[in-house]
Enzyme design. Sequence first.
Site, PDB file in Angstrom:
ATOM      1  N   CYS A  18     -64.605  13.922 -62.957  1.00  0.00           N
ATOM      2  CA  CYS A  18     -63.935  15.218 -62.855  1.00  0.00           C
ATOM      3  C   CYS A  18     -64.967  16.344 -62.940  1.00  0.00           C
ATOM      4  O   CYS A  18     -64.905  17.331 -62.202  1.00  0.00           O
ATOM      5  CB  CYS A  18     -62.896  15.369 -63.953  1.00  0.00           C
ATOM      6  N   SER A  64     -50.243   2.946 -63.002  1.00  0.00           N
ATOM      7  CA  SER A  64     -49.041   3.776 -63.160  1.00  0.00           C
ATOM      8  C   SER A  64     -49.126   4.684 -64.381  1.00  0.00           C
ATOM      9  O   SER A  64     -48.114   5.124 -64.900  1.00  0.00           O
ATOM     10  CB  SER A  64     -47.813   2.869 -63.259  1.00  0.00           C
ATOM     11  N   GLY A  65     -50.332   4.972 -64.818  1.00  0.00           N
ATOM     12  CA  GLY A  65     -50.510   5.870 -65.964  1.00  0.00           C
ATOM     13  C   GLY A  65     -50.419   7.326 -65.555  1.00  0.00           C
ATOM     14  O   GLY A  65     -49.884   7.660 -64.503  1.00  0.00           O
ATOM     15  N   ASN A  82     -58.920  18.720 -65.615  1.00  0.00           N
ATOM     16  CA  ASN A  82     -59.915  17.681 -65.351  1.00  0.00           C
ATOM     17  C   ASN A  82     -59.280  16.503 -64.622  1.00  0.00           C
ATOM     18  O   ASN A  82     -59.909  15.872 -63.781  1.00  0.00           O
ATOM     19  CB  ASN A  82     -60.575  17.213 -66.640  1.00  0.00           C
ATOM     20  N   THR A 124     -62.369   7.751 -70.813  1.00  0.00           N
ATOM     21  CA  THR A 124     -63.429   8.760 -70.893  1.00  0.00           C
ATOM     22  C   THR A 124     -64.219   8.600 -72.175  1.00  0.00           C
ATOM     23  O   THR A 124     -65.448   8.629 -72.189  1.00  0.00           O
ATOM     24  CB  THR A 124     -62.821  10.177 -70.855  1.00  0.00           C
ATOM     25  N   ARG A 125     -63.498   8.422 -73.282  1.00  0.00           N
ATOM     26  CA  ARG A 125     -64.145   8.376 -74.588  1.00  0.00           C
ATOM     27  C   ARG A 125     -65.105   7.204 -74.744  1.00  0.00           C
ATOM     28  O   ARG A 125     -66.128   7.307 -75.412  1.00  0.00           O
ATOM     29  CB  ARG A 125     -63.078   8.324 -75.691  1.00  0.00           C
ATOM     30  N   SER A 131     -56.705  15.739 -73.284  1.00  0.00           N
ATOM     31  CA  SER A 131     -56.741  15.259 -71.910  1.00  0.00           C
ATOM     32  C   SER A 131     -57.915  14.319 -71.661  1.00  0.00           C
ATOM     33  O   SER A 131     -58.216  13.979 -70.520  1.00  0.00           O
ATOM     34  CB  SER A 131     -56.758  16.426 -70.920  1.00  0.00           C
ATOM     35  N   ALA A 132     -58.589  13.903 -72.712  1.00  0.00           N
ATOM     36  CA  ALA A 132     -59.644  12.893 -72.584  1.00  0.00           C
ATOM     37  C   ALA A 132     -59.109  11.592 -73.150  1.00  0.00           C
ATOM     38  O   ALA A 132     -58.943  11.451 -74.360  1.00  0.00           O
ATOM     39  CB  ALA A 132     -60.893  13.324 -73.349  1.00  0.00           C
ATOM     40  N   PRO A 139     -58.833   7.197 -73.515  1.00  0.00           N
ATOM     41  CA  PRO A 139     -59.740   6.164 -74.033  1.00  0.00           C
ATOM     42  C   PRO A 139     -60.833   5.802 -73.027  1.00  0.00           C
ATOM     43  O   PRO A 139     -61.966   5.508 -73.427  1.00  0.00           O
ATOM     44  CB  PRO A 139     -58.825   4.950 -74.258  1.00  0.00           C
TER      45      PRO A 139
END
Lengths: 341, 307
Positions: B128, B11-12, B281, B164-165, B159-160, B162
Site C-alpha cells: 500500500c 473473503s476477508g 491503505n 502486515t504486522r 487498519s494494520a 496480522p
Amino acid sequence: MSARFTLVDSTLRDGSHAVSHQFTEAHVRDVVRALDAAGVPVIEVSHGDGLGGASFNYGFAAVDERTLLEVAAEALDQAELAVLLIPGIGVAEDLHDVRDIGATVARIATQCTEADIAEQHIGVAKDLGMTAVGFLMMAHMLEPQELLEQAKRMESYGADAVYVTDSAGALTIDGVRARVGTLAAGLSCGVGVHAHNNLQLAVANSLAALEEGADWIDACARGLGAGAGNTPMEVLVATCDKLNIVTGVDTFKIMEVAEEIVAPIMERPQIVDRAGLLLGYAGVYSSFLLHAERAAERFRVDLAELLIELGNRKLVGGQEDMIVDVAAGLATASAAAQHTG
Amino acid sequence: MTTVGCSIIGSGNIGSDLMYKLQGSSTLDLKAVVGIDPTSEGLARARSLGLRTSHDGISWLLERHADLGVQIVFDATSAKVHARHAPLLEQAGLTAIDLTPAARGPAVVPTVNLGVHVDASNVNLITCGGQATIPIVAAVSRVCPVPYAEIVSTVASVSAGPGTRSNIDEFTRATASGLESLAGAACGKAIILLNPADPPILMRNTVYCGLPDDADLDLIRRSIEEMVQDVAAYVPGYRLRAAPIFDEGPYVTPSGPVSTRVTALLEVEGAGDYLPTYAGNLDIMTACAVRVGELVAQSRLTTEVSA
C-alpha cells in the site's frame, strides 16, 4: 557485592538525537573507553532512531553507524555493546551485521500499543545469541494493565527483559511505579525503565523503578539525550551510592566521564527549558524537539504552540514528518486568520 | 463480449472491499468469491450480492473457472497462501492479480507502468505504501534524476492486520525496491509506522526526494501535482496536504551529498465502499487492483475483436 540491576548507557544512542546524529569516531572511542573504565556494564551505540535510522526523516549521520559500532567494539574491555532497532525503520537483517561487529544486546522498540510487530526481530536477536530487550515506547499512553499485555507478548517472543520506555518524559513517579510494579509482578523476564527528564523527574523515576523491582535502568552521561535529556548517569550513580544501592559503576569516574569527556561534546546543556518541559507536559516524543525548533523557525510559528499541537495529535515515535505537516498547517491557519481579522 | 469474467480468492476485509468496487466495473464481471471459512461473513456478503461462493478454496475455482468464464483472479489471501496459488493459477491459464506481498510476478503501479505487464500471468501490487508513493517519486524522476528517495507511511493501528504486522520488514524492503525499480530512484528507503490514535488516523505518506543541484523546482512541483491528480482518478481520496516543500541541506544521503530535497505530504482517505475511510491503505490496494484488472480485461477484449 555486585549490582542487583543492570545500568545501560545510552549517551551514544539517545544522545545522538541531541547532537543531530553528528557523533564522530573520536567521540565514540573516547566516550566508550571512559564509560567502560568506569564500570558501566552495557553501552548502547546506534543512530538515535536505531539501526537504519539515518534518513531524511530523522537526520543523516556524520559517520555510518556500522563504523561507530566497530570503533565502540574495539574500545570496549568489560562492557557489552548494545544496539537499538525500531521495526518499521530498521530490519531484522541489520542484527546479523551488528552481531558480527560485536553487539551482544539487541533492544527492539515499538510504540507501546504495537508489540506484535517486534516478534520477528526479537526472534532473530535470540537466534543470533543476543540478549533481546523489548522497549515499549510512549509508555505513558497505556495504563499499567494494558502495558503488561503488550509486555507479555514481547516476553512470549523471547525477550529477556521489557522496558517501560518513557519516550515523552511524561510519566510521574507514581506512573512509573504503577507500570514497573505491574510488569514486575506479571512477567518472568526482566523489567527495565528508560526515563526522560522533561518533567525533571528522570532520576526520581529511576529510583522509584528500582524500588518496584526494575532490573534494567537506562541513563546517559550528563543526561545527553532527546528532549530535555535522559536520566543523568552520574547523578543516578552518585545518588544510589548515597542510598547504599550498588551500581557497579565508580561514582567519581562516572562524574569525570560526564564532566571531562561528554560535557565538552555537547552543543548545549540538557536543561528543562519551556520546550523541553512542554514535551513532557503535552506528551510529545522527545526526539521531536530539534525538528520542531527547526520547523517553527522555518514556518514562522510559535514553538510552544507547535509542541502543544503535536501532543494533541497523539503522534508516536518516528512521526517526525508530521512536525512539518503541523507547522505548515499552523502557518496557513495563522495567515488565514490575519486576512480575515 | 463486453466484459471479462473474474473471481476473488480471499473473503476477508480486502476481498470484500474489492467485491464492492467490482460491482461498479464496466469491463470486469465478478463471477465468484472463494474462501476457506464456511462461516465467513465475506462469503455471506457475496451471496447477498448474488455471487457464486465456495469455502473450498482455490480447488473449487480451478475445477470450474472455464464454466464460469473466469479469466482473471484477484488473490487477497496472504503471502504464504498466494505463493501456493500462483503456480496453480498459471497452470490453469488464469491471470493472477496479487494483492499480497508474495511478489511472484512483476509489480504494477497504475500511473507508472500499467501497460507494460498487461500480458503477464501474474502481477503484484507491491505494498500500500508503494502504491501511494511510487507515483510521486516517478513524477520527480520524469523531470530530473533522483539520487535518493525515502518514504514514510503511517497507518492507523486498526487498519494494520496480522499479515502486515508479521511482515514489517518485507513491507519496507518491497516498497524500497519499488522506489528503485519502478519509480527510478537510484536508492530508496521505506519506513512504516503504526499509530493507535482514536479516532483512527487517515493513511499518511510522506515522500522525500533528493534532487540534483540544477533541478527545476517549479517543474518538479507541477509534475507532482499532476501525478496526484492522475492517482486521484482511481483513488478519489488521494491528496496532497500542502504544496510540495523544498528544503536546502546539505544532506549526506546513501547516494552521496545532496543540496536540495522536495517533500510531498500525502493523505489517502478510503472510499468507504466496504472498509472504513481511515483504511486508505487497504482502499488504495483494492482501487489499484480494479484499475489493473480493468486494463488487463480491456486488452483481452481488444485482442478478441482484432483476432
